[in-house]
Design a protein around this motif. Structure first.
Motif, mmCIF file in Angstrom:
data_model
loop_
_atom_site.group_PDB
_atom_site.id
_atom_site.type_symbol
_atom_site.label_atom_id
_atom_site.label_comp_id
_atom_site.label_asym_id
_atom_site.label_seq_id
_atom_site.Cartn_x
_atom_site.Cartn_y
_atom_site.Cartn_z
ATOM 1 N N GLU A 180 -3.225 13.371 14.916
ATOM 2 C CA GLU A 180 -3.616 12.994 13.556
ATOM 3 C C GLU A 180 -2.664 12.005 12.885
ATOM 4 O O GLU A 180 -3.132 11.034 12.259
ATOM 5 N N PRO A 181 -1.332 12.150 12.982
ATOM 6 C CA PRO A 181 -0.450 11.200 12.294
ATOM 7 C C PRO A 181 -0.577 9.757 12.775
ATOM 8 O O PRO A 181 -0.171 8.835 12.072
ATOM 9 N N LEU A 182 -1.121 9.548 13.974
ATOM 10 C CA LEU A 182 -1.285 8.194 14.502
ATOM 11 C C LEU A 182 -2.702 7.656 14.331
ATOM 12 O O LEU A 182 -2.984 6.521 14.705
ATOM 13 N N GLN A 183 -3.577 8.465 13.755
ATOM 14 C CA GLN A 183 -4.952 8.029 13.502
ATOM 15 C C GLN A 183 -5.003 7.313 12.153
ATOM 16 O O GLN A 183 -5.001 7.952 11.107
ATOM 17 N N ILE A 184 -5.024 5.990 12.169
ATOM 18 C CA ILE A 184 -4.972 5.236 10.916
ATOM 19 C C ILE A 184 -6.278 4.500 10.619
ATOM 20 O O ILE A 184 -6.468 4.019 9.502
ATOM 21 N N ALA A 185 -7.170 4.424 11.581
ATOM 22 C CA ALA A 185 -8.439 3.708 11.376
ATOM 23 C C ALA A 185 -9.242 4.369 10.246
ATOM 24 O O ALA A 185 -9.454 5.581 10.238
ATOM 25 N N GLY A 186 -9.665 3.559 9.284
ATOM 26 C CA GLY A 186 -10.478 4.057 8.188
ATOM 27 C C GLY A 186 -9.705 4.707 7.064
ATOM 28 O O GLY A 186 -10.297 5.079 6.042
ATOM 29 N N LYS A 187 -8.385 4.860 7.229
ATOM 30 C CA LYS A 187 -7.583 5.482 6.175
ATOM 31 C C LYS A 187 -7.140 4.442 5.152
ATOM 32 O O LYS A 187 -6.914 3.274 5.486
ATOM 33 N N ARG A 188 -7.018 4.883 3.911
ATOM 34 C CA ARG A 188 -6.447 4.029 2.877
ATOM 35 C C ARG A 188 -4.931 3.968 3.094
ATOM 36 O O ARG A 188 -4.353 4.895 3.652
ATOM 37 N N PRO A 189 -4.284 2.879 2.666
ATOM 38 C CA PRO A 189 -2.842 2.723 2.918
ATOM 39 C C PRO A 189 -2.016 3.924 2.487
ATOM 40 O O PRO A 189 -1.073 4.312 3.186
ATOM 41 N N TRP A 190 -2.343 4.537 1.375
ATOM 42 C CA TRP A 190 -1.544 5.663 0.876
ATOM 43 C C TRP A 190 -1.838 6.976 1.621
ATOM 44 O O TRP A 190 -1.160 7.967 1.414
ATOM 45 N N GLU A 191 -2.856 6.939 2.490
ATOM 46 C CA GLU A 191 -3.165 8.121 3.285
ATOM 47 C C GLU A 191 -2.427 8.126 4.626
ATOM 48 O O GLU A 191 -2.434 9.128 5.332
ATOM 49 N N ILE A 192 -1.815 7.004 4.960
ATOM 50 C CA ILE A 192 -1.097 6.891 6.228
ATOM 51 C C ILE A 192 0.348 7.349 6.025
ATOM 52 O O ILE A 192 1.092 6.743 5.252
ATOM 53 N N ARG A 193 0.744 8.408 6.720
ATOM 54 C CA ARG A 193 2.060 9.013 6.505
ATOM 55 C C ARG A 193 3.106 8.379 7.444
ATOM 56 O O ARG A 193 3.643 9.037 8.328
ATOM 57 N N HIS A 194 3.355 7.107 7.214
ATOM 58 C CA HIS A 194 4.328 6.378 8.018
ATOM 59 C C HIS A 194 5.401 5.784 7.104
ATOM 60 O O HIS A 194 5.078 5.165 6.086
ATOM 61 N N LEU A 195 6.649 5.979 7.472
ATOM 62 C CA LEU A 195 7.772 5.346 6.795
ATOM 63 C C LEU A 195 8.471 4.428 7.783
ATOM 64 O O LEU A 195 8.468 4.677 8.987
ATOM 65 N N ASP A 196 9.087 3.389 7.273
ATOM 66 C CA ASP A 196 9.768 2.419 8.127
ATOM 67 C C ASP A 196 11.053 2.002 7.416
ATOM 68 O O ASP A 196 10.993 1.387 6.343
#
Length: 250
Positions: free
Chosen positions: A143-159
Motif C-alpha cells: 500500500e505505501p508504494l501504491q500512488i496511482a490515482g492518489k492525491r499528492p497529500w494522500e501519498i505518505r512519502h518524505l524525502d
C-alpha cells in the motif's frame, strides 16, 4: 512536541543498494542488450567520446531499474522512551540472493503498519526503483508504494533532499553533504555508492554492502532530526534488530 514524537514513530527510514543485473554486458539477454545500447546513447556528459556498445553497462546499469537489481534494503524507525527520555533508532537490513524473496520480505514489513516512508532522494530513486523491481519480479505493490490515482497529500512519502530544497527544485544535495554541514558522522567509512557494483559482482562481499546500507539509513534519520531542531538527539541510541518484522507483528 507530542505531535512530532507521534509522527516520528510512524516514519520508516530506508535506503536501497542496487547493482547491475549481470556482471557482464554479454550475459544480458539479447533484447535487453539491444535496449541498453539505445539507453547508452542517451546518457549525457559521459566524457567518453565514441564508446563501444556495452562499455558503460557495468558502471551505469545499476541505477536503472530495467537493467539493475536491488541487493539490499536498509530500514529503520524511532522509538521514544518517555520514561528514560531516550530516543532509540532500530534498524534492519533485508538481503537475499533471490531478489524476489528480498522484495517479498520487505513488502510484508510495509503491510504491517501504516508507515510514512522517508529516504534521501527517495521520490526520484528509492521509491520508484523498488516499485519497478517489484512489478518486474511479480510482487504486488504494498500500500505505501501504491500512488496511482492518489492525491499528492494522500501519498505518505518524505524525502530529506526535497525537504532541504525549500521549494528550490533545481537544487540537488548529496546526503553526505548534509551530514557534513550538520556534523553527522559519515556513512562512507569503507565504501561509496559508486563502488557497490564492484563490491557485489567482483568481491562478492554482500556483508560490506549491507553495513554501508544501514549506515546510510541512520544518516538519513539523523539528517531528518537535524532539520527538526526541536528534538534533542543527545540521547539517541542505535539498535540493530535481527527481525524488525516481529517488532510490528499484530
Amino acid at each position: 512536541m507530542a505531535d512530532f514524537f507521534e509522527q516520528l514513530g510512524d516514519i520508516l527510514f530506508l535506503d536501497i543498494e542496487t547493482a547491475s543485473l549481470t556482471e557482464k554486458f554479454e550475459d544480458l539477454g539479447e533484447r535487453l542488450q539491444e535496449e541498453w545500447v539505445k539507453k547508452e546513447k542517451l546518457i549525457k556528459n559521459t566524457d567518453h567520446g565514441k564508446i563501444e556498445p556495452g562499455s558503460l553497462y557495468f558502471d551505469r546499469a545499476g541505477i536503472h531499474a530495467e537493467f539493475g537489481q536491488v541487493v539490499c534494503v536498509g530500514v529503520g524507525y524511532f522509538q521514544w522512551k518517555k520514561k528514560d527520555k531516550k530516543l532509540i533508532f532500530r534498524s534492519k537490513v533485508f538481503s537475499d540472493p533471490d531478489e524476489r524473496e528480498l522484495l517479498v520480505d520487505f513488502s510484508s514489513l510495509l503491510e504491517k503498519k501504516k508507515w510514512i516512508l522517508c529516504a534521501h532522494n527517495g521520490k526520484e530513486f528509492d521509491f520508484p526503483y523498488l516499485s519497478r523491481r517489484m512489478l518486474i519480479q511479480g510482487v504486488p505493490l504494498p500500500e505505501p508504494l501504491q500512488i496511482a490515482g492518489k492525491r499528492p497529500w494522500e501519498i505518505r512519502h518524505l524525502d530529506t533532499m526535497e525537504l532541504w530544497k525549500f521549494g528550490d527544485y533545481k537544487y540537488y544535495t548529496r546526503l553526505e553533504l548534509l551530514a557534513s554541514v550538520f556534523g553527522i558522522p559519515s556513512s562512507k567509512e569503507d565504501l561509496d555508492g559508486s563502488e557497490v557494483n564492484a563490491t557485489f559482482h567482483l568481491e562478492k562481499n554482500l556483508e560490506k554492502i549491507k553495513k554501508y546500507c544501514l549506515r546510510d539509513v541512520e544518516v538519513t534519520a539523523r539528517v531528518y532530526l537535524a532539520m527538526n531542531p526541536q528534538i534533542d538527539e543527545m540521547n539517541l541510541e542505535v539498535v540493530q534488530l535481527d527481525d524488525l518484522k516481529k517488532e510490528h507483528k499484530k
